[in-house]
Design a protein around this motif. Structure first.
Motif, mmCIF file in Angstrom:
data_model
loop_
_atom_site.group_PDB
_atom_site.id
_atom_site.type_symbol
_atom_site.label_atom_id
_atom_site.label_comp_id
_atom_site.label_asym_id
_atom_site.label_seq_id
_atom_site.Cartn_x
_atom_site.Cartn_y
_atom_site.Cartn_z
ATOM 1 N N TYR A 75 0.395 3.829 -21.413
ATOM 2 C CA TYR A 75 0.808 3.548 -20.037
ATOM 3 C C TYR A 75 -0.287 3.924 -19.047
ATOM 4 C CZ TYR A 75 5.336 3.735 -22.391
ATOM 5 O OH TYR A 75 6.383 3.530 -23.258
ATOM 6 N N LEU A 76 -0.286 3.225 -17.936
ATOM 7 C CA LEU A 76 -1.117 3.611 -16.805
ATOM 8 C C LEU A 76 -0.195 3.667 -15.588
ATOM 9 C CD1 LEU A 76 -4.008 4.284 -15.847
ATOM 10 C CD2 LEU A 76 -4.179 1.893 -15.099
ATOM 11 N N GLN A 77 0.141 4.888 -15.178
ATOM 12 C CA GLN A 77 0.957 5.082 -13.988
ATOM 13 C C GLN A 77 0.045 5.114 -12.775
ATOM 14 O OE1 GLN A 77 4.410 5.379 -13.667
ATOM 15 N NE2 GLN A 77 3.960 5.271 -11.475
ATOM 16 N N MET A 78 0.294 4.211 -11.851
ATOM 17 C CA MET A 78 -0.559 4.070 -10.671
ATOM 18 C C MET A 78 0.266 4.375 -9.429
ATOM 19 S SD MET A 78 -2.680 0.629 -11.706
ATOM 20 C CE MET A 78 -1.271 -0.432 -11.479
ATOM 21 N N ASN A 79 -0.087 5.443 -8.740
ATOM 22 C CA ASN A 79 0.596 5.859 -7.515
ATOM 23 C C ASN A 79 -0.337 5.756 -6.323
ATOM 24 O OD1 ASN A 79 2.844 6.549 -9.117
ATOM 25 N ND2 ASN A 79 2.093 8.651 -9.390
ATOM 26 N N SER A 80 0.231 5.799 -5.144
ATOM 27 C CA SER A 80 -0.550 5.752 -3.897
ATOM 28 C C SER A 80 -1.551 4.601 -3.919
ATOM 29 C CB SER A 80 -1.282 7.086 -3.680
ATOM 30 O OG SER A 80 -0.363 8.162 -3.640
ATOM 31 N N PRO A 114 0.833 -1.213 0.000
ATOM 32 C CA PRO A 114 0.000 0.000 0.000
ATOM 33 C C PRO A 114 0.863 1.256 0.000
ATOM 34 C CG PRO A 114 -0.885 -1.603 1.525
ATOM 35 C CD PRO A 114 0.429 -2.163 1.051
ATOM 36 N N GLY A 115 0.452 2.225 -0.812
ATOM 37 C CA GLY A 115 1.233 3.445 -0.973
ATOM 38 C C GLY A 115 2.269 3.383 -2.075
ATOM 39 N N GLY A 116 2.477 2.209 -2.613
ATOM 40 C CA GLY A 116 3.471 2.026 -3.659
ATOM 41 C C GLY A 116 2.946 2.396 -5.038
ATOM 42 N N SER A 117 3.798 2.163 -6.037
ATOM 43 C CA SER A 117 3.480 2.530 -7.413
ATOM 44 C C SER A 117 3.758 1.376 -8.371
ATOM 45 C CB SER A 117 4.321 3.734 -7.845
ATOM 46 O OG SER A 117 4.040 4.870 -7.066
ATOM 47 N N LEU A 118 3.028 1.373 -9.461
ATOM 48 C CA LEU A 118 3.266 0.455 -10.578
ATOM 49 C C LEU A 118 2.960 1.196 -11.866
ATOM 50 C CD1 LEU A 118 1.637 -2.987 -9.591
ATOM 51 C CD2 LEU A 118 4.078 -2.541 -9.924
ATOM 52 N N ARG A 119 3.610 0.794 -12.946
ATOM 53 C CA ARG A 119 3.271 1.320 -14.249
ATOM 54 C C ARG A 119 2.909 0.159 -15.177
ATOM 55 N NH1 ARG A 119 6.924 4.750 -18.583
ATOM 56 N NH2 ARG A 119 7.828 2.668 -18.914
ATOM 57 N N LEU A 120 1.687 0.205 -15.669
ATOM 58 C CA LEU A 120 1.230 -0.793 -16.624
ATOM 59 C C LEU A 120 1.465 -0.287 -18.044
ATOM 60 C CD1 LEU A 120 -2.183 -1.834 -15.033
ATOM 61 C CD2 LEU A 120 0.123 -2.663 -14.505
ATOM 62 N N SER A 121 1.724 -1.234 -18.941
ATOM 63 C CA SER A 121 1.904 -0.904 -20.348
ATOM 64 C C SER A 121 0.926 -1.710 -21.189
ATOM 65 C CB SER A 121 3.334 -1.218 -20.798
ATOM 66 O OG SER A 121 4.271 -0.436 -20.093
ATOM 67 N N CYS A 122 0.543 -1.106 -22.315
ATOM 68 C CA CYS A 122 -0.387 -1.762 -23.241
ATOM 69 C C CYS A 122 0.150 -1.568 -24.649
ATOM 70 C CB CYS A 122 -1.769 -1.143 -23.090
ATOM 71 S SG CYS A 122 -3.004 -1.757 -24.252
ATOM 72 N N THR A 123 0.315 -2.674 -25.367
ATOM 73 C CA THR A 123 0.801 -2.601 -26.734
ATOM 74 C C THR A 123 -0.122 -3.411 -27.643
ATOM 75 O OG1 THR A 123 2.262 -4.480 -26.357
ATOM 76 C CG2 THR A 123 3.205 -2.292 -26.076
ATOM 77 N N PRO A 124 -0.228 -3.025 -28.903
ATOM 78 C CA PRO A 124 -1.115 -3.737 -29.817
ATOM 79 C C PRO A 124 -0.450 -4.958 -30.436
ATOM 80 C CG PRO A 124 -0.132 -1.905 -30.951
ATOM 81 C CD PRO A 124 0.397 -1.864 -29.551
ATOM 82 N N SER A 125 -1.271 -5.865 -30.900
ATOM 83 C CA SER A 125 -0.778 -7.011 -31.658
ATOM 84 C C SER A 125 -1.566 -7.084 -32.955
ATOM 85 C CB SER A 125 -0.957 -8.304 -30.852
ATOM 86 O OG SER A 125 -0.532 -9.426 -31.595
ATOM 87 N N GLY A 126 -0.874 -6.825 -34.060
ATOM 88 C CA GLY A 126 -1.531 -6.911 -35.355
ATOM 89 C C GLY A 126 -2.048 -5.597 -35.900
#
Length: 122
Positions: free
Chosen positions: A80-85, A14-26
């Motif tokens: 990207y989806l930067q997720m903080n807190s 809790p309180g940490g961060s993650l960054r999700l990525s999304c890329t296309p295929s095709g």
């Protein structure tokens, strides 16, 4: 078959961060709006954030405003989806989807990924 691929999920305190990525295929992303959705155990899938094809329009669910940021780099064909807190209630499978308009309504999206797990726990 056209679809998208999510990455970047994991376990965070809790309180940490993650960054999700999304890329296309095709296909390439630059003509598509992108949305991030999530589904927690026992709950319906909900819209989290979305961004227009140019990146000029964004929208967020009230529950993540001020904590999450959606962005895109069309040159890298990535959103990207930067997720903080992060909070325990953010725990869910996060999905990326591509569609014609930037909206949090999932039925507007055509191409989906298989999701990436985000777990927030101490």
């Amino acid at each position: 078959q056209l679809h998208v691929v999510e990455s970047g999920g994991g376990l965070v305190q809790p309180g940490g961060s993650l960054r999700l990525s999304c890329t296309p295929s095709g296909f390439t992303f630059d003509l598509y709006a992108i949305g991030w959705f999530r589904q927690a155990p026992g709950k319906e899938r909900e819209g989290v954030a979305c961004i227009s094809s140019s990146g000029g329009v964004t929208d967020y669910a009230d529950s993540v405003k001020g904590r999450f940021t959606i962005s895109r780099d069309n040159a890298k064909n990535t959103v990207y989806l930067q997720m903080n807190s992060l909070k325990p209630e953010d725990t869910a499978i996060y999905y990326c989807a591509a569609g014609s308009i930037a909206t949090l309504r999932e039925y507007e999206y055509d191409y989906w990924g298989q999701g990436t797990q985000v777990s927030v726990s101490s």
